[in-house]
Design a protein around this motif. Structure first.
Motif, PDB file in Angstrom:
ATOM      1  N   VAL A  25      18.824  44.843  29.575  1.00  0.00           N
ATOM      2  CA  VAL A  25      17.618  44.044  29.393  1.00  0.00           C
ATOM      3  C   VAL A  25      17.143  43.648  30.784  1.00  0.00           C
ATOM      4  CG1 VAL A  25      16.667  41.885  28.490  1.00  0.00           C
ATOM      5  CG2 VAL A  25      18.371  43.157  27.149  1.00  0.00           C
ATOM      6  N   ARG A  26      15.866  43.896  31.047  1.00  0.00           N
ATOM      7  CA  ARG A  26      15.293  43.544  32.335  1.00  0.00           C
ATOM      8  C   ARG A  26      13.971  42.830  32.104  1.00  0.00           C
ATOM      9  NH1 ARG A  26      19.730  44.604  33.200  1.00  0.00           N
ATOM     10  NH2 ARG A  26      20.636  46.094  34.673  1.00  0.00           N
ATOM     11  N   GLN A  27      13.659  41.901  32.994  1.00  0.00           N
ATOM     12  CA  GLN A  27      12.362  41.238  32.919  1.00  0.00           C
ATOM     13  C   GLN A  27      11.858  40.985  34.319  1.00  0.00           C
ATOM     14  OE1 GLN A  27      13.388  37.753  30.614  1.00  0.00           O
ATOM     15  NE2 GLN A  27      13.226  36.460  32.417  1.00  0.00           N
ATOM     16  N   LYS A  28      10.539  40.946  34.418  1.00  0.00           N
ATOM     17  CA  LYS A  28       9.905  40.656  35.699  1.00  0.00           C
ATOM     18  C   LYS A  28      10.160  39.196  36.048  1.00  0.00           C
ATOM     19  CE  LYS A  28       6.206  44.013  35.780  1.00  0.00           C
ATOM     20  NZ  LYS A  28       4.778  44.225  35.939  1.00  0.00           N
ATOM     21  N   GLN A  29      10.390  38.961  37.317  1.00  0.00           N
ATOM     22  CA  GLN A  29      10.571  37.595  37.807  1.00  0.00           C
ATOM     23  C   GLN A  29       9.208  37.054  38.207  1.00  0.00           C
ATOM     24  OE1 GLN A  29      13.590  36.257  37.496  1.00  0.00           O
ATOM     25  NE2 GLN A  29      14.275  38.244  36.725  1.00  0.00           N
ATOM     26  N   ASP A  30       8.881  35.855  37.772  1.00  0.00           N
ATOM     27  CA  ASP A  30       7.592  35.253  38.105  1.00  0.00           C
ATOM     28  C   ASP A  30       7.579  34.715  39.518  1.00  0.00           C
ATOM     29  OD1 ASP A  30       6.572  35.843  35.617  1.00  0.00           O
ATOM     30  OD2 ASP A  30       7.255  33.963  34.756  1.00  0.00           O
ATOM     31  N   TRP A  63       8.995  42.614  30.010  1.00  0.00           N
ATOM     32  CA  TRP A  63      10.359  42.504  29.504  1.00  0.00           C
ATOM     33  C   TRP A  63      10.670  43.797  28.763  1.00  0.00           C
ATOM     34  CZ3 TRP A  63      12.590  43.135  24.771  1.00  0.00           C
ATOM     35  CH2 TRP A  63      13.865  42.606  24.565  1.00  0.00           C
ATOM     36  N   VAL A  64      11.881  44.311  28.972  1.00  0.00           N
ATOM     37  CA  VAL A  64      12.245  45.560  28.311  1.00  0.00           C
ATOM     38  C   VAL A  64      13.739  45.564  27.993  1.00  0.00           C
ATOM     39  CG1 VAL A  64      12.639  46.791  30.485  1.00  0.00           C
ATOM     40  CG2 VAL A  64      12.042  48.088  28.443  1.00  0.00           C
ATOM     41  N   MET A  65      14.063  46.164  26.848  1.00  0.00           N
ATOM     42  CA  MET A  65      15.445  46.457  26.507  1.00  0.00           C
ATOM     43  C   MET A  65      15.540  47.968  26.339  1.00  0.00           C
ATOM     44  SD  MET A  65      18.084  44.955  23.641  1.00  0.00           S
ATOM     45  CE  MET A  65      16.986  45.196  22.268  1.00  0.00           C
TER      46      MET A  65
END
Length: 118
Positions: free
Chosen positions: A113-118, A91-93
């Motif tokens: 804001v981005r996050q990896k999808q599981d 996760w990153v902002m």
């Protein structure tokens, strides 16, 4: 959620849509928050389990200065993609600041804001 934070990472690069901007370096300032579990590194005082902010900073400077870019939006996406793919940050902002871009204000910025999808 533990975070590793880098504030105001200065990157001098060629950025902008106007012809005159493509001829000069301008300063961008990045604020980055990265989710990272620091427990193991802290418990054992072990650098190998830490997210090295110096390595991250150097890689991002290299990435952003590789070639000219027109938009700070593009820079933000490049940074987020790099952090998630190369450093395995889940996760990153990312905030990309471009001071002086508009004469009547001190700063303009984009934040994603981005996050990896599981």
């Amino acid at each position: 959620m533990d975070k590793v934070i880098i504030k105001q990472l200065k990157v001098d690069t060629v950025i902008g849509v106007y012809d005159w901007e493509k001829e000069i370096n301008q300063s961008l300032y990045l604020d980055i928050e990265m989710q990272w579990n620091i427990a193991q590194a802290a418990q054992n005082d072990d650098y190998q389990h830490a997210l090295c902010y110096e390595t991250v900073s150097n890689r991002l400077i290299e990435l952003i200065t590789e070639k000219p870019v027109e938009l700070i939006e593009t820079v933000a996406e490049m940074v987020a993609n790099c952090l998630m793919s190369e450093f395995n940050v889940p996760w990153v902002m990312v905030t990309v600041n471009k001071p002086g871009a508009v004469k009547s204000c001190q700063n303009v910025a984009v934040e994603i804001v981005r996050q990896k999808q599981d």
